[in-house]
Design an enzyme around this catalytic site. Structure first.
Site, short mmCIF file in Angstrom:
data_model
loop_
_atom_site.label_atom_id
_atom_site.label_comp_id
_atom_site.label_asym_id
_atom_site.label_seq_id
_atom_site.Cartn_x
_atom_site.Cartn_y
_atom_site.Cartn_z
N GLU A 172 -4.67 9.07 14.22
CA GLU A 172 -3.39 9.12 15.07
C GLU A 172 -3.08 10.76 15.10
O GLU A 172 -2.76 11.26 16.25
CB GLU A 172 -2.12 8.75 14.19
CG GLU A 172 -2.20 7.17 13.89
CD GLU A 172 -2.86 6.91 12.69
OE1 GLU A 172 -3.97 7.37 12.06
OE2 GLU A 172 -2.40 5.99 11.78
N ARG A 228 0.16 12.34 -0.66
CA ARG A 228 1.74 12.13 -0.82
C ARG A 228 2.36 13.24 -2.04
O ARG A 228 3.24 13.12 -2.36
CB ARG A 228 2.07 10.66 -1.15
CG ARG A 228 1.18 10.31 -2.43
CD ARG A 228 1.14 8.88 -2.57
NE ARG A 228 0.18 8.22 -3.56
CZ ARG A 228 -1.27 8.20 -3.51
NH1 ARG A 228 -1.62 8.26 -2.28
NH2 ARG A 228 -1.87 7.54 -4.41
N HIS A 344 28.05 -0.46 4.62
CA HIS A 344 28.55 -1.16 5.73
C HIS A 344 27.41 -1.95 6.50
O HIS A 344 27.89 -2.49 7.59
CB HIS A 344 29.40 -0.32 7.01
CG HIS A 344 30.45 0.23 6.41
ND1 HIS A 344 31.82 -0.15 6.06
CD2 HIS A 344 30.34 1.59 5.67
CE1 HIS A 344 32.59 0.65 5.66
NE2 HIS A 344 31.74 1.71 5.06
N LYS A 462 -7.51 0.53 8.85
CA LYS A 462 -7.98 1.73 9.77
C LYS A 462 -9.31 1.29 10.24
O LYS A 462 -9.65 1.67 11.43
CB LYS A 462 -8.06 3.04 8.85
CG LYS A 462 -6.84 3.69 8.42
CD LYS A 462 -7.09 5.05 7.87
CE LYS A 462 -6.10 5.73 6.88
NZ LYS A 462 -6.18 7.05 6.24
O1 F6P Z 1 -3.20 6.34 5.44
C1 F6P Z 1 -2.73 6.60 4.28
C2 F6P Z 1 -3.14 8.36 4.08
O2 F6P Z 1 -4.46 8.56 3.84
C3 F6P Z 1 -2.23 8.86 3.40
O3 F6P Z 1 -2.59 8.96 1.85
C4 F6P Z 1 -2.04 10.26 3.83
O4 F6P Z 1 -0.96 10.86 3.20
C5 F6P Z 1 -1.95 10.08 5.10
O5 F6P Z 1 -2.88 8.93 5.55
C6 F6P Z 1 -2.65 11.09 6.09
O6 F6P Z 1 -4.00 11.68 5.82
P1 F6P Z 1 -4.43 13.00 6.36
O7 F6P Z 1 -3.47 14.20 5.77
O8 F6P Z 1 -5.70 13.10 5.82
O9 F6P Z 1 -4.27 13.17 7.78
#
Ligand code: F6P
Length: 498
Positions: A172, A228, A344, A462
């Site tokens: 993405e 994260r 609400h 994925k």
């Molecule tokens: O799909 C989950 C994940 O692997 C997360 O753990 C991570 O934060 C995110 O995708 C983005 O990954 P990257 O920083 O490698 O693009």
């Protein structure tokens, strides 16, 4: 039942446990050798055995752990500061020689949620007077609308992009980055000039260079930082740009203060330990499947989304550390929106629904904006937060059926919540709050016996998406299940399911 640390106060007295319950809970933590696990974490031991990595995010904020990595962290921190200052001062120029004034951050998951939350919480608003101030935006979704909306009012000549991806393989993010490059190209920026607009943040610098990002515009972080847990690294460049490098440093210091507290305070006086153990009590003791997080602070409206990834990607697992399958529930479902808005919408169910949902309420003692003497709004906000927490706990006496009262207006009460009080929403308090939740997540993982630092659960989908994308692109649909195949056919030719 009240614990203080790094300027935060957490009140657990409306949780549903008594002295005996509390003793059991701390005994469970000791039996799980939480003390040892905490020491190992800060000693830089391999806490993520499935990927053979330590978890050294505390080293990014000088909060302890990872002596060996301190030097490289410092080098990169200086580069973050320098780049942020150059952007803010207009020193970085685009293909036409105009200074870059807008930064669009492209990343997803841990490469998006943390910085997006912190910028939303701390960045000063762009007022009419400082329209020239640097503008930072975020794009995560591969849905073309996300980037389109972000770029709609921007001029390519003054827009830079930060492509944030730890692996630099996330489909993405790379597809959005490619679309951004096309947008620059359409405005006349050739590959070389367009590269001036691109900054990379990654643990895979080779891939970023191969992708066309200039080596001197790549900020690095490392395998030992989980996605994260990465907002404290160069992933936070957007924070340093939107809020200023000093605010970014203060955020890190706030987190480091919480790190030291977590590392040093005895378990019984340790805020993250309490927070983590309460989630265990509610999920594994009381059987509550979900946990609401309601910040009574509009500036923290993105906190639930951040915590969803932190808690559910860390602890939403069924495998124990030894690879066997757990027999007990693990992470609760985390959800929430800001109060008072939440009152609400779904608070009806929190008060009267048959399921019990524990709530973390988060409030700031002082308002961000100094109120006029006749402006009661911050007090209204505080009053509502405290009232909801009390109403959930205390309820009302059961209906007097003899007097004709029925259950419509009954409040059963006995519904647990924690109130976390911040002095104000500022960089130091926010850093401490986020670090407290990180450590609480770790605490819960230790008691549950799971690895909080891998995320294999996100991989399978994925892989499947890659094959389905190929079928959408014209490849034969062999090997695709019948339901998905029919949907693909209907997408390509509406009405054709077979
Ligand atoms: O799909 C989950 C994940 O692997 C997360 O753990 C991570 O934060 C995110 O995708 C983005 O990954 P990257 O920083 O490698 O693009």
């Amino acid at each position: 039942m009240t614990v203080e640390a790094a300027g935060l106060l957490a009140d657990f007295s409306k949780q549903r446990l008594d002295g005996d319950g509390l003793e059991t809970l701390f005994a469970t933590a000791r039996a799980a050798r939480l003390d040892d696990a905490r020491s190992l974490l800060f000693a830089g031991a391999v806490m993520n055995p499935t990927e053979n990595r330590p978890a050294l995010h505390m080293a990014l904020r000088r909060g302890g752990g990872g002596g060996d990595v301190a030097d490289q962290v410092e080098v990169e921190r200086k580069r973050i500061r320098l780049l942020a200052s150059r952007l803010r001062s207009g020193e970085l120029r685009g293909f036409s020689g105009q200074p870059l004034k807008h930064l669009v951050c492209i990343g997803i998951g841990g490469s998006d949620l943390g910085p997006r939350l912190v910028c939303d919480a701390l960045a000063p608003p762009r007022s009419a007077v400082d329209r020239e101030r640097f503008d930072v935006r975020f794009v995560a979704n591969v849905d073309p609308c996300d980037l389109h909306l972000a770029l709609a009012d921007l001029d390519p000549a003054s827009t830079g992009f930060v492509v944030v991806s730890k692996t630099f393989t996330t489909r993405e993010t790379l597809a959005n980055a490619q679309a951004a490059r096309r947008w620059l190209g359409a405005a006349g920026a050739g590959n070389e000039a367009g590269a001036r607009h691109l900054i990379g943040v990654t643990a895979n610098a080779d891939a970023a260079v191969a992708y066309g990002i200039r080596a001197d515009q790549i900020l690095r972080f490392w395998d030992w930082v989980g996605g994260r847990y990465s907002l404290w690294s160069a992933v936070g460049i957007s924070i340093a740009v939107a809020c200023g490098p000093d605010a970014f440093d203060t955020l890190l210091e706030g987190a480091a203060t919480m790190d030291r507290h977590f590392q040093e305070a005895p378990l019984e006086q340790n805020l993250p330990v309490w927070l983590g153990l309460m989630s265990i009590w509610n999920r594994n003791g009381l059987g509550c499947t979900s946990q609401a997080v309601i910040p009574y602070a509009e500036r923290l409206r993105l906190l639930p989304a951040f915590l969803q990834q932190l808690v559910m990607e860390s602890n939403g697992k069924s495998a124990l550390l030894d690879g066997s399958r757990t027999s007990q529930p693990t992470a609760p479902v985390i959800w929430g929106v800001s109060g008072t808005n939440a009152q609400h919408s779904f608070f009806q169910q929190l008060h009267q629904g048959p399921d019990v949902v524990p709530v973390d309420f988060i409030i700031a003692r002082e308002p961000e904006l100094k109120p006029a003497s006749d402006d009661p709004r911050h007090d209204i906000l505080l009053a509502n937060c405290l009232a909801q927490s009390a109403a959930l706990a205390l309820g009302k006496p059961p209906p007097d059926q003899a007097a004709g009262e029925d259950w419509h207006k009954a409040f059963p009460g006995n519904r647990p919540s924690t109130v976390i009080l911040l002095p104000r929403i500022d960089a130091a308090s926010l850093g401490a709050l986020l670090a407290a939740y990180e450590h609480a997540t770790f605490v819960a993982s230790v008691v549950l016996g799971i690895n909080a630092f891998d995320q294999f659960g996100v991989e399978y989908g994925k892989v499947m998406a890659t094959s389905i994308e190929a079928v959408l692109g014209g490849k034969p649909d062999e090997g695709i299940d019948a339901s998905t195949r029919a949907l693909i056919r209907h997408i390509r030719q509406p009405g054709r399911l077979r």
